[in-house]
Design a protein around this motif. Structure first.
Motif, short mmCIF file in Angstrom:
data_model
loop_
_atom_site.label_atom_id
_atom_site.label_comp_id
_atom_site.label_asym_id
_atom_site.label_seq_id
_atom_site.Cartn_x
_atom_site.Cartn_y
_atom_site.Cartn_z
N THR A 92 -9.34 -35.01 -2.90
CA THR A 92 -8.86 -34.11 -1.87
C THR A 92 -7.51 -33.53 -2.30
O THR A 92 -7.30 -32.34 -2.21
CB THR A 92 -8.69 -34.86 -0.52
OG1 THR A 92 -9.95 -35.26 -0.04
CG2 THR A 92 -7.98 -34.04 0.53
N VAL A 93 -6.58 -34.39 -2.78
CA VAL A 93 -5.23 -33.93 -3.15
C VAL A 93 -5.24 -33.69 -4.65
O VAL A 93 -5.21 -34.63 -5.45
CB VAL A 93 -4.17 -34.97 -2.76
CG1 VAL A 93 -2.77 -34.45 -3.08
CG2 VAL A 93 -4.29 -35.31 -1.27
N ARG A 105 -2.63 -26.13 -6.08
CA ARG A 105 -2.74 -27.48 -5.54
C ARG A 105 -3.56 -27.43 -4.25
O ARG A 105 -3.53 -26.44 -3.53
CB ARG A 105 -1.36 -28.07 -5.27
CG ARG A 105 -0.51 -28.19 -6.53
CD ARG A 105 0.75 -28.99 -6.28
NE ARG A 105 1.57 -29.09 -7.50
CZ ARG A 105 2.50 -30.00 -7.69
NH1 ARG A 105 2.78 -30.88 -6.74
NH2 ARG A 105 3.17 -30.02 -8.83
N THR A 106 -4.26 -28.50 -3.97
CA THR A 106 -5.10 -28.55 -2.77
C THR A 106 -4.82 -29.84 -2.01
O THR A 106 -4.42 -30.86 -2.60
CB THR A 106 -6.59 -28.50 -3.13
OG1 THR A 106 -7.00 -29.77 -3.67
CG2 THR A 106 -6.88 -27.40 -4.15
N GLU A 107 -5.07 -29.78 -0.68
CA GLU A 107 -4.85 -30.95 0.16
C GLU A 107 -5.93 -31.06 1.23
O GLU A 107 -5.68 -31.63 2.30
CB GLU A 107 -3.47 -30.88 0.83
CG GLU A 107 -2.30 -30.89 -0.13
CD GLU A 107 -0.96 -30.78 0.57
OE1 GLU A 107 -0.94 -30.49 1.80
OE2 GLU A 107 0.07 -31.00 -0.08
N ASN A 108 -7.13 -30.50 0.99
CA ASN A 108 -8.13 -30.47 2.05
C ASN A 108 -9.52 -30.50 1.44
O ASN A 108 -9.93 -29.57 0.73
CB ASN A 108 -7.93 -29.20 2.89
CG ASN A 108 -8.74 -29.23 4.18
OD1 ASN A 108 -9.76 -29.89 4.28
ND2 ASN A 108 -8.27 -28.49 5.18
N TYR A 138 -1.05 -40.22 -0.56
CA TYR A 138 -0.74 -39.00 0.19
C TYR A 138 -0.73 -39.27 1.69
O TYR A 138 0.22 -38.90 2.40
CB TYR A 138 -1.78 -37.93 -0.13
CG TYR A 138 -1.67 -36.68 0.71
CD1 TYR A 138 -0.89 -35.61 0.30
CD2 TYR A 138 -2.35 -36.57 1.93
CE1 TYR A 138 -0.78 -34.45 1.07
CE2 TYR A 138 -2.24 -35.43 2.71
CZ TYR A 138 -1.46 -34.37 2.28
OH TYR A 138 -1.36 -33.25 3.06
N GLN A 142 2.49 -39.08 4.39
CA GLN A 142 2.52 -38.23 5.58
C GLN A 142 2.72 -39.06 6.85
O GLN A 142 3.45 -38.67 7.76
CB GLN A 142 1.22 -37.42 5.69
CG GLN A 142 0.97 -36.46 4.55
CD GLN A 142 1.89 -35.26 4.58
OE1 GLN A 142 2.71 -35.09 5.49
NE2 GLN A 142 1.78 -34.40 3.57
N ILE A 160 -4.80 -37.12 6.54
CA ILE A 160 -5.31 -36.37 5.39
C ILE A 160 -6.58 -35.65 5.84
O ILE A 160 -7.37 -36.19 6.61
CB ILE A 160 -5.59 -37.31 4.19
CG1 ILE A 160 -6.00 -36.51 2.95
CG2 ILE A 160 -6.60 -38.38 4.53
CD1 ILE A 160 -6.06 -37.37 1.67
N LYS A 162 -9.68 -35.14 5.08
CA LYS A 162 -10.70 -35.76 4.23
C LYS A 162 -11.73 -36.42 5.14
O LYS A 162 -11.43 -36.72 6.29
CB LYS A 162 -10.02 -36.78 3.32
CG LYS A 162 -10.94 -37.60 2.44
CD LYS A 162 -10.13 -38.49 1.51
CE LYS A 162 -10.98 -39.50 0.76
NZ LYS A 162 -12.05 -38.88 -0.03
N GLU A 398 -3.63 -26.21 7.50
CA GLU A 398 -4.89 -26.62 6.88
C GLU A 398 -6.03 -26.61 7.89
O GLU A 398 -7.14 -26.16 7.60
CB GLU A 398 -4.75 -28.02 6.28
CG GLU A 398 -3.91 -28.07 5.03
CD GLU A 398 -4.54 -27.34 3.85
OE1 GLU A 398 -5.77 -27.11 3.87
OE2 GLU A 398 -3.81 -26.99 2.90
#
Length: 816
Positions: A92-93, A105-108, A138, A142, A160, A162, A398
């Motif tokens: 995911t990250v 960069r990605t976070e989703n 990650y 958060q 996250i 995810k 996001e």
């Protein structure tokens, strides 16, 4: 324009760390893309199967490790204005580099990404790397930054974007994945491309209307032409230089309609959209099958509270639903064929709606396409479940991006009829002691009541949105009030006997369920305990619900004779699950004038586990599946308590009236009649009729030795009512005669009862893991017969097939 998939040549390695085993550290292994770390390590023989025994526990380090994917590729040969790296799904990250230069960069996990990489490409080999940071690291960062928020499990899944159930659930393992889990490739294009196509399908009287909303991305500021075609309708529009959006409207005269299964055909029509350059050349294209139908959600208050009635093409649909969870912990193992098999099982159980639960994923295109094809309605949760979710950045941005992408993606599918904001989070804020620890911090309310309804309203006003499951329609009413909107009923499983379902007359039941272990063959494949026992180590590990075994035992104690051994326990717990859900469904359906639907928790499993599913983690049908097939039948005959007595209720979910003569008999377990009556059934389409039974039928001379039988219609399907619980009935020792004969592809087992046989069930998977059977839970009176058709890879032992523990009934429990 060209598209180049990047599936080949990938390798995977772990970033060295304290938790990485020596056999994995500093080692590159071949990687399958799309795929994930766990399946790659499994294919390389570096980890044990996480579905077996308690192997899950030894693999926790994977989710706390950073991972690097790498491959090389050749750049597209032709000259284009743009070359984009398109990532349909990264888990995911992630940090993506091309030839050593960071491109994004990605976070989703739940959205796609596109990066312009043309300037970085070179002749010959190009290097592509995707580095995944630990999802745990990650999420915990958060969590520390924003302040903790309550949730149902001691895991940071709400910090996250995810798949939440990766972090474990009360039916799922904790296997925190990473990887390139959806398509990845290069998209080379010039002038312009179709960045989004969003068809909004409505009905205008008998005519179909499609508003095609198009968004283009440009590499050149020139006029563009968009053309759309569906059925016999055509439209064209010019997108002037400097503009990026257009709307085309098409009207189709009296199209064949799309209907849910059981209500009509699933007509679909091909919608083609093309983008053209000023010289007429085709730059890009998009094509999907759409269905013409209308959807309406009626929540107009009435004398009973707030209804929740789904109508398709202006016909109210009584929802006979099941909840759907990801069908595997590792999504890339879920093929279209596997989904088709699962959908066949749903349809075989007379299901007409799948609710995609909010702790999993937005499902694949295959999922929704199969639902369209087969007429299964889909309720889609946005991905929030059982937790207080932060609304600060980066999550706010996001969530908005994810929702907009998924709403746009799914607009073509006629099966999708309802968006739901979350699973149980508004209820959790009210009842799960969240408010004090939150201390005023955000928890998701803004998503469910502002962001998501605004996005659905702007991008897809053709479908209703409901803020939560459960939800009562307003913040002034408790979110799980059964008289208003949707409700979840979990006190039955957690604290009360399943007969408590009869205390509820809800408007719509979106979740209720009861547990049982999986099929015996599934247990033996996944658990190596010797001897196998309900509380042996492997069984205990594959029971994820808090106090699950004690709750199973409470149910057995209330209804059934005490099991003597594991075989008894396995059969009786599976039977009790089937009985509980059948009782609940039939009760709710008998009140169809108030209750507009039920969604049983749950159809499927993601691994071998004791759970609420009707189909276990290896795809085998539990007795619950057969009970659902009966309880969800188009025409249901059921005996129900009413006003201190009993009533015969006939429910008709077909478009034709149901007229039949029903016979109701009170008789002894030996088959001797004590009282009999005939009743005429005249049930209009899509309705029910309740007929009180006379006193001589409902007052037994000896409750422990008598039962009630009702039969109606040409098939004379039998409905039973026992006046006492099985544990209290004076059962004779079970006795029967059985014959086995070969048939095409299997064997036919004929059983003739010499005594009453209560819930006779055949378990052929105990003899062959490939074996299936067509019927279960059959009750016979003396001298009555039934047949079971068994399918298997080869002939089964005829003696074993008709003996314990393969052939079972309630009154053989003491036979050992």
């Amino acid at each position: 324009m060209s598209r180049q998939a990047l599936y080949d040549g990938w390798t995977l390695r772990a970033t060295p760390g304290a938790q990485v085993p020596a056999e994995v550290a500093d080692r590159s292994v071949p990687a399958t893309v799309p795929g994930c770390v766990h399946t790659d390590l499994l294919d390389a023989g570096l980890i044990p199967d996480p579905h077996l025994d308690d192997n899950e526990l030894s693999l926790a380090w994977i989710g706390r490790t950073d991972w690097h994917y790498r491959t090389t590729f050749s750049a597209p040969a032709c000259d284009h204005d743009r070359v984009d790296l398109v990532c349909a799904g990264l888990d995911t990250v992630a940090t993506i580099t091309v030839n050593g230069a960071e491109v994004g960069r990605t976070e989703n996990m739940h959205r796609s990404y596109r990066f312009d990489v043309g300037a970085l490409l070179r002749d010959g080999d190009n290097d592509l790397a995707v580095a995944f940071d630990s999802a745990y690291r990650y999420a915990e960062a958060q969590q520390a930054r924003l302040g903790d928020r309550p949730n149902a499990y001691p895991e940071p899944f709400h910090f996250i974007r995810k798949m939440a159930c990766n972090f474990g659930w009360d039916w799922g393992p904790t296997l925190v994945t990473a990887g390139i889990w959806q398509d990845i490739g290069l998209h080379a294009w010039s002038t312009a491309r179709l960045a989004g196509v969003r068809p909004l399908v409505t009905m205008d009287g008998r005519d179909g209307r499609v508003e095609v909303h198009v968004e283009v991305e440009r590499a050149a500021d020139v006029p563009l032409t968009v053309r759309a075609t569906v059925a016999d309708a055509h439209a064209e529009v010019v997108v002037p230089a400097g503009q990026r959006t257009a709307v085309l409207t098409l009207t189709v005269r009296e199209p064949a309609l799309w209907w849910p299964r059981g209500y009509g055909e699933q007509a679909r029509h091909l919608l083609d959209v093309t983008l053209h350059a000023p010289d007429g050349d085709t730059l890009d294209g998009w094509s999907r099958r759409i269905g013409f139908r209308s959807v309406r959600l009626d929540t107009t208050p009435d004398a009973h509270g707030t209804p929740f009635v789904l109508s398709v093409n202006d016909v109210p649909v009584f929802v006979r639903g099941v909840n759907w969870i990801p069908d595997d912990v590792f999504p890339t193992r879920i093929t279209r064929d596997r989904l088709a098999g699962r959908f066949d099982q749903a349809i075989g159980a007379n299901v007409n709606l799948l609710r995609v639960w909010g702790g999993g994923r937005y499902e694949s295109e295959d999922f929704y396409d199969l639902a369209d094809e087969r007429g299964l309605l889909v309720q889609q949760d946005f991905l929030f479940a059982c937790a207080a979710y932060p609304e600060e950045e980066p999550f706010a941005g996001e969530v908005a991006a994810e929702a907009a992408e998924q709403v746009t993606r799914l607009t073509p599918h006629p099966s999708l009829v309802l968006w739901t904001g979350n699973n149980e989070n508004i209820w959790g804020w009210h009842d799960w002691d969240w408010q004090e620890p939150l201390a005023g911090r955000t928890w998701g309310r803004g998503y469910y009541l502002d962001v998501l309804p605004r996005i659905v309203g702007e991008l897809d006003p053709t479908r209703p949105y409901w803020p939560g499951s459960p939800w009562s329609g307003t913040e002034t009413i408790h979110p799980n009030d059964p008289a208003h909107g949707t409700t979840h009923i979990w006190d039955v499983w957690n604290t009360d006997d399943y007969t408590k379902y009869r205390e509820y007359v809800p408007r719509f039941v979106a979740e209720f369920g009861y547990q049982a272990p999986p099929a015996y063959a599934t247990l033996r494949r996944s658990i190596s305990d010797e001897p196998l026992a309900h509380d042996s180590p492997g069984m205990a590990h594959h029971q994820k619900a808090a106090g699950g075994d004690a709750k199973l035992q409470r149910g057995l104690d209330a209804h059934l004779p005490a099991p003597v051994d594991f075989d008894d326990w396995h059969y009786l717990t599976q039977l009790n699950q089937a009985r509980a859900i059948q009782l609940g469904v039939e009760h709710f359906r008998s009140h169809r004038d108030v209750c507009a639907g039920t969604i049983v928790w749950q159809l499927n499993d993601c691994w071998p586990v004791t759970s609420w599913s009707a189909v276990d983690g290896d795809g085998r049908r539990k007795p619950l599946w057969y009970a659902l097939r009966h309880a969800y039948a188009d025409r249901l005959l059921t005996v129900q308590p009413r006003d201190g007595g009993l009533a015969l209720v006939a429910v008709n979910e077909t478009g034709e009236p149901w007229q039949a003569s029903a016979s109701v008999t009170r008789l002894t377990l030996a088959g001797e009649p004590r009282a009999k009556n005939s009743l005429d059934l005249d049930v209009p389409a899509y309705s029910s009729v309740t007929l009180a039974l006379p006193a001589d039928l409902v007052r037994p001379d000896d409750a422990r030795r008598e039962l009630l039988i009702a039969e109606a219609g040409e098939t004379a399907e039998r409905v039973l009512w026992f006046f006492a619980e099985d544990r209290d009935v004076v059962w004779p020792a079970a006795a029967w005669d059985a014959t086995v004969e070969p048939v095409d592809g299997g064997q036919r087992v004929r059983v003739t009862a010499r005594t009453v046989l209560r819930d006779l069930t055949l378990f052929p998977d105990r003899l062959d893991v490939s074996a299936t059977v067509d019927a279960a839970l059959v009750t016979l009176l003396p001298d009555e017969s039934t047949t079971f058709t068994v399918r298997a890879a080869g002939p089964l032992d005829e003696v074993a097939l008709v003996a314990r523990p393969v052939l079972r009934c309630v009154n053989d429990v003491d036979a050992s």
